[in-house]
Enzyme design. Structure first.
Site, PDB file in Angstrom:
ATOM      1  N   HIS A  37      -0.916  96.853  76.373  1.00 31.46           N
ATOM      2  CA  HIS A  37      -1.356  96.146  75.300  1.00 31.46           C
ATOM      3  C   HIS A  37      -0.051  94.954  74.866  1.00 31.46           C
ATOM      4  O   HIS A  37      -0.487  93.883  74.899  1.00 31.46           O
ATOM      5  CB  HIS A  37      -1.790  96.863  73.960  1.00 31.46           C
ATOM      6  CG  HIS A  37      -3.270  97.167  74.198  1.00 31.46           C
ATOM      7  ND1 HIS A  37      -3.712  98.182  74.849  1.00 31.46           N
ATOM      8  CD2 HIS A  37      -4.135  96.608  73.505  1.00 31.46           C
ATOM      9  CE1 HIS A  37      -4.916  98.331  74.535  1.00 31.46           C
ATOM     10  NE2 HIS A  37      -5.526  97.477  73.632  1.00 31.46           N
ATOM     11  N   LYS A 103      -9.454 107.395  69.856  1.00 33.35           N
ATOM     12  CA  LYS A 103      -9.617 108.411  68.836  1.00 33.35           C
ATOM     13  C   LYS A 103      -8.813 107.930  67.663  1.00 33.35           C
ATOM     14  O   LYS A 103      -7.681 107.529  67.634  1.00 33.35           O
ATOM     15  CB  LYS A 103      -9.333 109.851  69.135  1.00 33.35           C
ATOM     16  CG  LYS A 103      -7.870 110.122  69.686  1.00 33.35           C
ATOM     17  CD  LYS A 103      -7.602 111.395  70.189  1.00 33.35           C
ATOM     18  CE  LYS A 103      -5.946 111.629  70.310  1.00 33.35           C
ATOM     19  NZ  LYS A 103      -5.815 112.883  70.918  1.00 33.35           N
TER      20      LYS A 103
END
Length: 177
Positions: A37, A103
């Site tokens: 990222h 999550k």
């Protein structure tokens, strides 16, 4: 209610999803964790082309284990999504990223970007990486191979099990505790 959803996502598909929906995804998703990222956002900031088109795509926050014999991938459980929060709003806004799988909770900035640009956050079950891997039919590294397990992988999935954790309408399972 269980929804079977063919990828890629669109704004229309995202609009039909609501927090709490159980979904089985089929099609293409990409793995990327925080190191990938960071590189993607740095490339955008430098005006460079990304190594993949994220328009209407879904990123799975995972760094899969090596594939055992006869399988395309090893255990592929989700990682904590908060580590991507500094980067996700940029990818949602500039690349029209539609879906994220991970999550844990997301920041207010990510949630606002999701609502503004029509994206969805799916939760995958932590600790169930071996089970999740059974839904992955093919895997190939497509960018940043030097990152090892954190390289960006293109996954072909079939009935990949997720839950809509945060929808594009403001619904948030984490607020319902």
């Amino acid at each position: 209610m269980e929804i079977k959803l063919q990828l890629p996502l669109t704004a229309e598909k995202v609009a039909q999803l609501h927090a709490g929906d159980t979904v089985k995804l089929s099609g293409i998703i990409y793995t990327a964790r925080d190191a990938a990222h960071k590189r993607l956002v740095a490339m955008l900031e430098a005006g460079e082309d990304l190594p993949l088109d994220l328009q209407d795509q879904t990123i799975y926050f995972a760094g899969p284990c090596p594939a055992p014999p006869g399988r395309p991938i090893g255990s592929a459980g989700p990682t904590t999504s908060g580590r991507m929060d500094a980067y996700s709003p940029i990818l949602i806004k500039q690349c029209n990223l539609r879906g994220m799988i991970g999550k844990g909770e997301r920041s207010q900035q990510v949630i606002e970007a999701m609502q503004t640009y029509k994206a969805v956050y799916f939760a995958a079950t932590g600790g169930a990486g071996a089970l999740i891997a059974k839904s992955i039919k093919a895997a190939e590294v497509i960018a940043f191979p030097d990152l090892g397990p954190e390289a960006i992988r293109k996954l072909t999935v079939e009935d990949f099990p997720v839950i809509v954790a945060i929808d594009a309408h403001g619904g948030n399972l984490y607020d319902q505790r």
